[in-house]
Design an enzyme around this catalytic site. Structure first.
Site, mmCIF file in Angstrom:
data_model
loop_
_atom_site.group_PDB
_atom_site.id
_atom_site.type_symbol
_atom_site.label_atom_id
_atom_site.label_comp_id
_atom_site.label_asym_id
_atom_site.label_seq_id
_atom_site.Cartn_x
_atom_site.Cartn_y
_atom_site.Cartn_z
ATOM 1 N N ARG A 41 -52.765 25.431 -65.891
ATOM 2 C CA ARG A 41 -53.728 24.688 -65.065
ATOM 3 C C ARG A 41 -53.063 23.489 -64.392
ATOM 4 O O ARG A 41 -53.308 23.213 -63.208
ATOM 5 C CB ARG A 41 -54.878 24.238 -65.963
ATOM 6 C CG ARG A 41 -55.933 23.371 -65.332
ATOM 7 C CD ARG A 41 -56.878 24.186 -64.484
ATOM 8 N NE ARG A 41 -57.917 23.342 -63.909
ATOM 9 C CZ ARG A 41 -57.738 22.535 -62.872
ATOM 10 N NH1 ARG A 41 -56.564 22.464 -62.288
ATOM 11 N NH2 ARG A 41 -58.741 21.812 -62.415
ATOM 12 N N ASP A 78 -64.509 32.295 -60.776
ATOM 13 C CA ASP A 78 -65.702 31.468 -60.911
ATOM 14 C C ASP A 78 -66.829 32.092 -60.100
ATOM 15 O O ASP A 78 -66.578 32.805 -59.131
ATOM 16 C CB ASP A 78 -65.447 30.036 -60.434
ATOM 17 C CG ASP A 78 -66.514 29.091 -60.951
ATOM 18 O OD1 ASP A 78 -66.415 28.641 -62.099
ATOM 19 O OD2 ASP A 78 -67.504 28.847 -60.223
#
Ligand code: CP3
Length: 348
Positions: A41, A78
């Site tokens: 990330r 997402d």
């Protein structure tokens, strides 16, 4: 032949066959509670940069499978990639969650595209192909989208809110305009889910995180009916598609949701009432859930008790063990191991 010769226990449950120990995975299993996720990330830049980098998205999807051997992987993406593909501006502010340009008047809604440009999501399909190639044969791959209601709540308000009042108000005051958003999401979601199946997903989940804020009438119109249209649209092209619905907070509306949407399974949150779910939901479809993420965060005897309660309530029928919502970033990895050991020791 060799492809189909290996069983996927997760898919077998969706197809109607109870397993002696329930297959298990966790919502948000690729996430900040894992140091290896935080490392990738940090290299990716923004959250959407991670979603749209096939190599990195595939890597974080596989991390929890390598570490814990879950029965299913869920593609790292997402629900808000669909508004992005509809041409809306979608940003994720660090520590604040999603930010979109609010779509909160009939005039603005009139400018919304009717169909998503799915070429903008090619990276997601590429990530699915990469994960598929690397997953063990017995591990299922889950594709997903948000339910139109939940995605619309973020598009209307431009961010998350405590009770999604902006979208509820718009749905009451301007139902025709609100329907335009829902229709665009239904069409886009059908196309998006079909492309995920093509790219290697074995099953699909429709996340309706905000279903529980709706009155029964509004729930039927804005949560269940659009979900049914998606299920029908997907099955028109892929009659064998396995679909899980997650109408979080639906409570006593769950039996009606199952009858209306024709999903193969429902994911339930930890407030669900076991006898209602067993008698009126699990008698018809598989049930996924429903450990309280806060019990997982707590660990110890409280976690053992909560795991045993879930198993006692549901593992006698068609059951996929999961949390009632996503794992929280503060959760110790040892607690996930403790949960898995107990679930896998179950013999029923
Ligand atoms: O489950 C998985 O591991 C797959 C990945 C996944 C993410 N989001 C990654 C993510 C899935 C299935 C989702 C679905 C999603 N996204 C939902 C429905 C399910 C739910 O959790 O209620 C919703 C409502 C969203 C919208 C969204 N995305 C919000 C509100 C937020 C901010 C809250 C938060 O946890 O930070 C996100 C960001 C997000 N999506 C993160 C992850 C791992 C955290 C961002 C980061 O790591 O920087």
């Amino acid at each position: 032949m060799s492809e189909t010769a290996v069983n996927k226990p997760f898919i077998d449950v969706l197809a109607g066959q109870r397993q002696s120990a329930p297959p298990v995975w966790m919502m948000r299993q690729a996430g900040r509670y894992l140091p290896e996720y935080r490392e990738v990330r940090a290299k990716a830049g923004g959250f959407l940069d991670l979603c749209f980098n096939p190599e990195m998205a595939a890597e974080v999807t596989l991390q929890p499978i390598r570490r814990f051997g879950f029965d299913a992987a869920i593609i790292f993406s997402d629900i808000l990639v669909i508004p992005h593909a509809l041409g809306r501006s979608v940003r994720f502010e660090v520590g604040e969650g999603p930010r979109l340009d609010p779509l909160d008047t009939p005039e603005k809604i009139a400018t919304l595209a009717g169909h998503a440009d799915l070429t903008k999501l090619d990276a997601v399909f590429e990530a699915l192909r990469r994960v598929r190639a690397e997953l063990p044969k017995s591990t299922a791959l889950i594709g997903f989208c948000g339910a139109p209601w939940t995605v619309a709540t973020y598009m209307v308000a431009g961010q998350g809110t405590p009770d999604q009042a902006p979208a509820r108000l718009l749905a009451y005051a301007q139902p025709e305009a609100f329907s335009r958003i829902i229709d665009a999401l239904v069409e886009s979601s059908i196309a998006y889910l079909l492309k995920q199946l093509e790219a290697g997903a074995d099953a699909l989940q429709i996340f309706d995180t905000w279903a529980g804020v709706l009155s029964p009438r509004e729930f039927a119109r804005w949560s269940a009916a659009p979900t049914r249209r998606i299920v029908e649209g997907v099955r028109n092209a892929r009659p064998d598609a396995k679909i899980i619905g997650f109408p979080r907070g639906a409570g006593a509306l769950l039996p009606g949701y199952v009858a209306e949407t024709a999903v193969d399974a429902v994911s339930i949150d930890w407030t669900a009432e076991p006898s209602l779910v067993r008698e009126r939901v699990q008698s018809k479809v598989a049930v996924q859930g429903n450990l309280d993420p806060l019990a997982l965060m707590t660990g110890g005897a409280a976690l053992d008790q909560a795991v045993d309660d879930v198993l006692a309530s549901y593992a006698g029928g068609r059951h996929i063990f999961n949390l009632g919502h996503g794992i929280l970033p503060e959760t110790p990895i040892a607690h996930v191991e403790q949960m898995l050991k107990r679930v896998r020791a179950y013999k029923g």
